[in-house]
Design an enzyme around this catalytic site. Structure first.
Site, PDB file in Angstrom:
ATOM      1  N   ARG A  36       9.420  20.031  31.336  1.00 15.71           N
ATOM      2  CA  ARG A  36      10.290  20.161  32.518  1.00 15.71           C
ATOM      3  C   ARG A  36      11.631  20.780  32.144  1.00 15.71           C
ATOM      4  NH1 ARG A  36      14.063  16.654  33.717  1.00 15.71           N
ATOM      5  NH2 ARG A  36      13.021  14.872  32.749  1.00 15.71           N
ATOM      6  N   ARG A 126      19.275   2.552  28.151  1.00 16.35           N
ATOM      7  CA  ARG A 126      20.569   2.833  27.510  1.00 16.35           C
ATOM      8  C   ARG A 126      20.390   3.576  26.193  1.00 16.35           C
ATOM      9  NH1 ARG A 126      24.943   0.927  30.077  1.00 16.35           N
ATOM     10  NH2 ARG A 126      24.414  -0.456  31.791  1.00 16.35           N
ATOM     11  N   TYR A 154       9.342   6.508  41.355  1.00 25.04           N
ATOM     12  CA  TYR A 154       8.003   6.414  40.757  1.00 25.04           C
ATOM     13  C   TYR A 154       7.327   5.096  41.152  1.00 25.04           C
ATOM     14  CZ  TYR A 154       8.406  10.573  37.790  1.00 25.04           C
ATOM     15  OH  TYR A 154       8.499  11.861  37.334  1.00 25.04           O
ATOM     16  N   ARG A 209       7.823   1.333  -6.829  1.00 24.10           N
ATOM     17  CA  ARG A 209       6.714   1.158  -7.764  1.00 24.10           C
ATOM     18  C   ARG A 209       7.050  -0.022  -8.661  1.00 24.10           C
ATOM     19  NH1 ARG A 209       5.794   6.937 -10.453  1.00 24.10           N
ATOM     20  NH2 ARG A 209       4.184   5.833 -11.647  1.00 24.10           N
ATOM     21  N   HIS A 210       6.050  -0.545  -9.337  1.00 24.92           N
ATOM     22  CA  HIS A 210       6.243  -1.584 -10.363  1.00 24.92           C
ATOM     23  C   HIS A 210       7.157  -1.030 -11.459  1.00 24.92           C
ATOM     24  CE1 HIS A 210       3.634   1.004 -12.697  1.00 24.92           C
ATOM     25  NE2 HIS A 210       2.913   1.114 -11.580  1.00 24.92           N
ATOM     26  N   ASN A 216       2.104   3.389 -18.617  1.00 26.35           N
ATOM     27  CA  ASN A 216       3.073   4.453 -18.310  1.00 26.35           C
ATOM     28  C   ASN A 216       3.707   4.956 -19.599  1.00 26.35           C
ATOM     29  OD1 ASN A 216       4.147   2.651 -15.369  1.00 26.35           O
ATOM     30  ND2 ASN A 216       2.849   4.472 -15.427  1.00 26.35           N
ATOM     31  N   ARG A 261       0.909  -5.349 -12.979  1.00 33.07           N
ATOM     32  CA  ARG A 261       2.236  -4.738 -13.083  1.00 33.07           C
ATOM     33  C   ARG A 261       3.092  -4.918 -11.825  1.00 33.07           C
ATOM     34  NH1 ARG A 261      -1.981  -1.058 -13.120  1.00 33.07           N
ATOM     35  NH2 ARG A 261      -1.835   0.981 -12.097  1.00 33.07           N
ATOM     36  N   GLU A 281      -3.695   0.591  -6.954  1.00 34.56           N
ATOM     37  CA  GLU A 281      -3.528   2.021  -7.214  1.00 34.56           C
ATOM     38  C   GLU A 281      -4.827   2.781  -6.984  1.00 34.56           C
ATOM     39  OE1 GLU A 281      -1.978   4.349  -6.879  1.00 34.56           O
ATOM     40  OE2 GLU A 281      -0.892   5.121  -8.606  1.00 34.56           O
ATOM     41  N   ARG A 306      -9.279  18.859  -9.230  1.00 35.76           N
ATOM     42  CA  ARG A 306      -8.200  18.019  -8.679  1.00 35.76           C
ATOM     43  C   ARG A 306      -6.950  18.854  -8.428  1.00 35.76           C
ATOM     44  NH1 ARG A 306      -4.385  13.334  -9.917  1.00 35.76           N
ATOM     45  NH2 ARG A 306      -4.816  12.030  -8.117  1.00 35.76           N
ATOM     46  N   TYR A 321      -7.112  10.837  -2.412  1.00 37.80           N
ATOM     47  CA  TYR A 321      -5.976  10.417  -1.581  1.00 37.80           C
ATOM     48  C   TYR A 321      -6.437  10.112  -0.162  1.00 37.80           C
ATOM     49  CZ  TYR A 321      -2.084  10.871  -4.787  1.00 37.80           C
ATOM     50  OH  TYR A 321      -1.194  10.649  -5.806  1.00 37.80           O
ATOM     51  N   HIS A 347       2.288   1.207  -6.182  1.00 39.42           N
ATOM     52  CA  HIS A 347       1.975   2.187  -7.229  1.00 39.42           C
ATOM     53  C   HIS A 347       2.234   3.585  -6.678  1.00 39.42           C
ATOM     54  CE1 HIS A 347      -0.327  -0.988  -9.388  1.00 39.42           C
ATOM     55  NE2 HIS A 347      -0.535  -1.418  -8.158  1.00 39.42           N
ATOM     56  N   VAL A 350      -0.584   5.064  -4.003  1.00 36.44           N
ATOM     57  CA  VAL A 350      -0.705   4.231  -2.808  1.00 36.44           C
ATOM     58  C   VAL A 350       0.621   4.226  -2.018  1.00 36.44           C
ATOM     59  CG1 VAL A 350      -0.117   1.898  -3.602  1.00 36.44           C
ATOM     60  CG2 VAL A 350      -2.081   2.241  -2.153  1.00 36.44           C
ATOM     61  N   ARG A 352       2.713   6.780  -2.061  1.00 34.07           N
ATOM     62  CA  ARG A 352       2.788   8.107  -1.440  1.00 34.07           C
ATOM     63  C   ARG A 352       2.090   8.065  -0.082  1.00 34.07           C
ATOM     64  NH1 ARG A 352       1.214  11.480  -6.831  1.00 34.07           N
ATOM     65  NH2 ARG A 352       3.314  12.103  -7.456  1.00 34.07           N
TER      66      ARG A 352
END
Ligand code: F6P
Length: 394
Positions: A36, A126, A154, A209-210, A216, A261, A281, A306, A321, A347, A350, A352
Site C-alpha cells: 500500500r 504504540r 475493520y 562455545r565450551h 581443540n 566439555r 556437536e 565437504r 549442517y 559447540h 550446533v 552456528r
C-alpha cells in the site's frame, strides 16, 4: 494471515517465515501494508480504511491483487511458501485468495491471530503502528486515536474464520489457546508446533562455545574430550561474567549439550542446568577424532566434497549442517516458549545453526558463521530482530 490490525500478525508472520526458511524451505513474506505504501504512498487517515469508502475499498483491492500477483509469480518460480501478511478479515477477501489458489494449484492455510488483551493491543499500537511511516511527523496521541479508528472500521466488517474456511490455525491470546481445522499437511504440523511454542516473551540470550577442550588443543574434531586447563580458565571467567551481566536476583536458564566439555564449562556457574542431546556437536561420523589435515590426507574425496558444499555435505555415518538444523528444532521451539533469560553453552556447528535461526540468516550461510572459542555472544531482542554484542573472555 487473518486478523484485525495490531493483533500481532506481522510478528507471527515473521516468525513463521524465519522458521520455515531456516528449515530449508524457500519462503517469502508479502506484507500488504508495504504494498500500500509503495503503490499509494503512506499517511492515509482512518477514513481510507472504512468499509463505506468505495474509493478506498477499490484502492485497497488493487493493492491486494498486486501482492497476490507477486506471490503467485514467486510460487510458480523458485518459491515454496508465500506468507501473505494482510488483514483478510472478510469472507469476500478470503474467497479471492481461495479461488486464486485453486486456479493456480496452491494449497492455502489460514493463520488467524486473535487477541483479547487490551494491554497487548495498546502496546502493539504504540510500539509498531505509531512509529510506522503511516504516522510520520504526527503527534503520537493523534496517531493512536487514528489507528484505533482504523481498527474499528475493520472490526465493523470482521468475519472470523469458520467451518467453511478449509485449513486454519487460530492463535489466540499470544498462544494461550490454539484452534485447528484440517491441519493435516506436514508443513501445517510444523506451524502448529511453532505457534504452540510462540509466547512472544522478549528475553536476553547468551551463546557461548565450551571452553577449550583437550581435542581443540590438539586440532582434533568431535569426540567427548574434557576441558584443557585454558578451557577451565574460560569456564571460570564465564561464571564471573554471567554473575556481572545477568539481572541481579533474576532467574537464568542454562542449557548445555550432553558432552563433557559443555557440562564442565557450565559447571563453574554452580547453577542447575539442562543437558540437551539436540545440542551435541555435529556428528563427524567416520572422521570423528581426526584432524582436518588427516582427513585431507586419508579421505581426500570426503575433504573435497565437504569443501564444495559444506551445508549439505554429510559425513559418512555422521551428519550434515542440514541435519543439525532439523534436529535442533525442539531447542528452537523451547527457546520460543521460554520466558526467562537464557545461557546456551554449545559447540561450534550446533551454535552456528542456532545463531542462524536467531539472527535470520539463510541456512546455507550457517557453516561459515563465526562462532569462536572463548567469546560470549549476547543477543538482546528488539521488536522483530536481535541486537548483538560479542564479549571476548580470553
Ligand atoms: O573443531 C571443533 C568442532 O566443534 C568439531 O568438533 C566440529 O566437527 C567442528 O568444530 C565443526 O566446525 P566445521 O563445520 O567448520 O568443521
Amino acid at each position: 494471515m487473518v486478523g484485525l490490525p495490531a493483533r500481532g500478525k506481522t510478528f507471527v508472520a515473521r516468525k513463521i517465515h524465519r522458521c520455515l526458511r531456516w528449515l530449508g524451505h524457500d519462503a517469502r513474506l508479502f506484507n500488504a501494508g508495504d504494498y500500500r505504501r509503495e503503490m499509494l504512498g503512506a499517511q492515509h487517515s482512518h477514513e481510507f480504511f472504512s468499509p463505506d469508502n468505495a474509493e478506498g475499498k477499490r484502492a485497497r483491492l488493487a493493492v491486494a491483487q498486486a501482492a497476490l500477483d507477486d506471490m503467485f509469480a514467486f510460487l510458480h518460480g523458485p518459491g515454496e511458501v508465500a506468507i501473505y501478511d494482510a488483514t483478510n478479515t472478510t469472507r469476500a477477501r478470503r474467497a479471492l485468495i481461495v479461488e486464486r489458489c485453486a486456479r493456480e494449484r496452491v494449497t492455502p492455510l489460514f493463520v488467524e491471530i486473535i487477541c483479547n488483551d487490551e494491554a497487548v493491543i495498546e502496546a502493539t499500537i504504540r510500539e509498531t503502528k505509531v512509529r510506522s511511516a503511516d504516522y510520520a511527523q504526527m503527534d503520537p496521541e493523534a496517531a493512536v486515536a487514528d489507528f484505533r479508528a482504523r481498527i474499528a472500521h475493520y472490526a465493523s466488517a470482521y468475519e472470523a474464520l469458520g467451518p467453511a474456511d478449509g485449513s486454519y490455525i487460530k492463535y489466540i491470546d499470544v498462544g494461550a489457546q490454539l484452534a485447528l481445522q484440517r491441519t493435516d499437511s506436514e508443513l501445517a504440523h510444523v506451524l502448529v508446533r511453532l505457534l504452540m511454542s510462540l509466547r512472544g516473551a522478549r528475553k536476553r540470550l547468551w551463546l557461548t562455545r565450551h571452553g577449550e577442550s583437550v581435542y581443540n588443543g590438539l586440532g582434533l574434531i568431535g569426540g567427548d574430550p574434557e576441558l584443557s586447563p585454558k578451557g577451565l580458565g574460560f569456564a571460570k571467567r564465564l561464571a564471573r561474567f554471567m554473575a556481572e551481566h545477568r539481572e541481579a536476583g533474576g532467574e537464568l536458564v542454562v542449557w548445555t549439550s550432553t558432552l563433557q566439555r559443555t557440562v564442565q564449562t557450565a559447571g563453574q556457574l554452580q547453577m542447575s542446568t539442562v543437558a540437551w542431546r539436540e545440542l551435541d556437536e555435529i556428528d563427524a561420523g567416520v572422521c570423528d577424532g581426526m584432524s582436518y589435515p588427516q582427513i585431507e590426507h586419508e579421505l581426500p574425496d570426503e575433504f573435497v566434497a565437504r569443501k564444495r558444499d559444506k551445508y549439505r555435505y554429510r559425513y559418512p555415518r555422521g551428519e550434515s549442517y542440514q541435519d543439525v538444523i532439523q534436529r535442533l528444532l525442539p531447542v528452537v521451539l523451547a527457546f520460543e516458549q521460554e520466558p526467562r533469560p537464557l545461557l546456551v553453552v554449545g559447540h561450534q556447528a550446533v551454535l552456528r545453526a542456532f545463531y542462524a535461526y536467531l539472527t535470520a540468516q539463510p541456512p546455507q550461510k550457517c557453516p561459515h558463521l563465526s562462532i569462536p572459542l572463548h567469546t560470549v555472544i549476547e543477543l538482546t531482542p528488539t521488536l522483530y530482530d536481535m541486537e548483538e554484542r560479542r564479549h571476548l573472555l580470553d
